[in-house]
Design a protein around this motif. Structure first.
Motif, short mmCIF file in Angstrom:
data_model
loop_
_atom_site.label_atom_id
_atom_site.label_comp_id
_atom_site.label_asym_id
_atom_site.label_seq_id
_atom_site.Cartn_x
_atom_site.Cartn_y
_atom_site.Cartn_z
N ASP A 1 1.25 9.96 10.81
CA ASP A 1 2.64 10.34 11.07
C ASP A 1 2.89 11.82 10.77
OD1 ASP A 1 3.23 7.75 11.87
OD2 ASP A 1 3.90 7.14 9.87
N GLU A 2 2.38 12.32 9.63
CA GLU A 2 2.53 13.75 9.31
C GLU A 2 1.79 14.61 10.33
OE1 GLU A 2 4.43 15.33 7.24
OE2 GLU A 2 5.04 13.77 5.85
N LEU A 3 0.60 14.15 10.71
CA LEU A 3 -0.19 14.91 11.69
C LEU A 3 0.50 14.94 13.05
CD1 LEU A 3 -3.68 13.65 10.58
CD2 LEU A 3 -2.82 16.00 10.36
N ALA A 4 1.09 13.82 13.45
CA ALA A 4 1.80 13.78 14.73
C ALA A 4 2.95 14.77 14.74
CB ALA A 4 2.31 12.36 15.00
N GLU A 5 3.58 14.96 13.59
CA GLU A 5 4.67 15.94 13.48
C GLU A 5 4.12 17.36 13.54
OE1 GLU A 5 8.49 17.26 13.26
OE2 GLU A 5 7.87 15.18 13.43
N LEU A 6 2.95 17.59 12.95
CA LEU A 6 2.34 18.92 12.93
C LEU A 6 1.79 19.32 14.30
CD1 LEU A 6 1.23 21.45 11.45
CD2 LEU A 6 -0.80 20.07 10.92
N PHE A 7 1.19 18.38 15.01
CA PHE A 7 0.51 18.69 16.26
C PHE A 7 1.53 18.98 17.36
CE2 PHE A 7 -3.16 15.58 15.03
CZ PHE A 7 -3.61 16.48 14.09
#
Length: 148
Positions: free
Chosen positions: A47-53
């Motif tokens: 979830d955090e990575l999806a926000e970052l990408f």
């Protein structure tokens, strides 16, 4: 006249120092964000990575190239588990206030499918600022040759 020249040179020098400080601040911010990304990858925090990408991000691996959705799904499912990235060297260059390139020399401990592997990489990360937030637009893994 001499005062005007000295004053003008002082202002040019001062503005250069401010620009340099801003660039350094951006580079530090991106370095910290990259470190956080490695931790999110180790934690499988999709979830955090999806926000970052970035929505149009590309991910270049030894096994192929794909976009954001596939990378997030791969991490979420555990098909690739980035267990630990030992970062040996970081180089950062701000191209401008909205685009930064970061290079990491790492040794990556990962589980790919059912195989645990340790691989030396040079990783290139491109960050772009969008709506006041940094987004990872490109993540490229280049395997380093090692001497035995």
């Amino acid at each position: 006249m001499a005062r005007k020249i000295i004053w003008s040179l002082f202002l040019v020098f001062l503005s250069g120092q401010v620009a340099l400080a801003q660039s350094t601040d951006i580079e530090q911010e991106i370095t910290q964000l990259s470190q956080q990304k490695w931790q999110w990858m180790a934690d499988k925090d999709a979830d955090e990575l999806a926000e970052l990408f970035h929505d149009k991000a590309k991910f270049v691996h030894m096994g192929g190239t794909w976009g954001k959705d596939r990378e997030v799904d791969i991490i979420r499912s555990g098909f690739i588990h980035y267990k630990k990235a030992d970062v040996h060297e970081v180089m950062v260059e701000a191209l401008n206030e909205n685009t930064v390139i970061l290079w990491n020399q790492i040794t990556l401990l990962a589980v790919v499918g059912d195989n645990e592997v340790t691989t030396p990489f040079m990783v290139t990360e491109v960050y772009v600022k969008e709506n006041s937030n940094w987004k990872l637009a490109d993540l490229t893994f280049s395997k380093l040759l090692t001497r035995d």
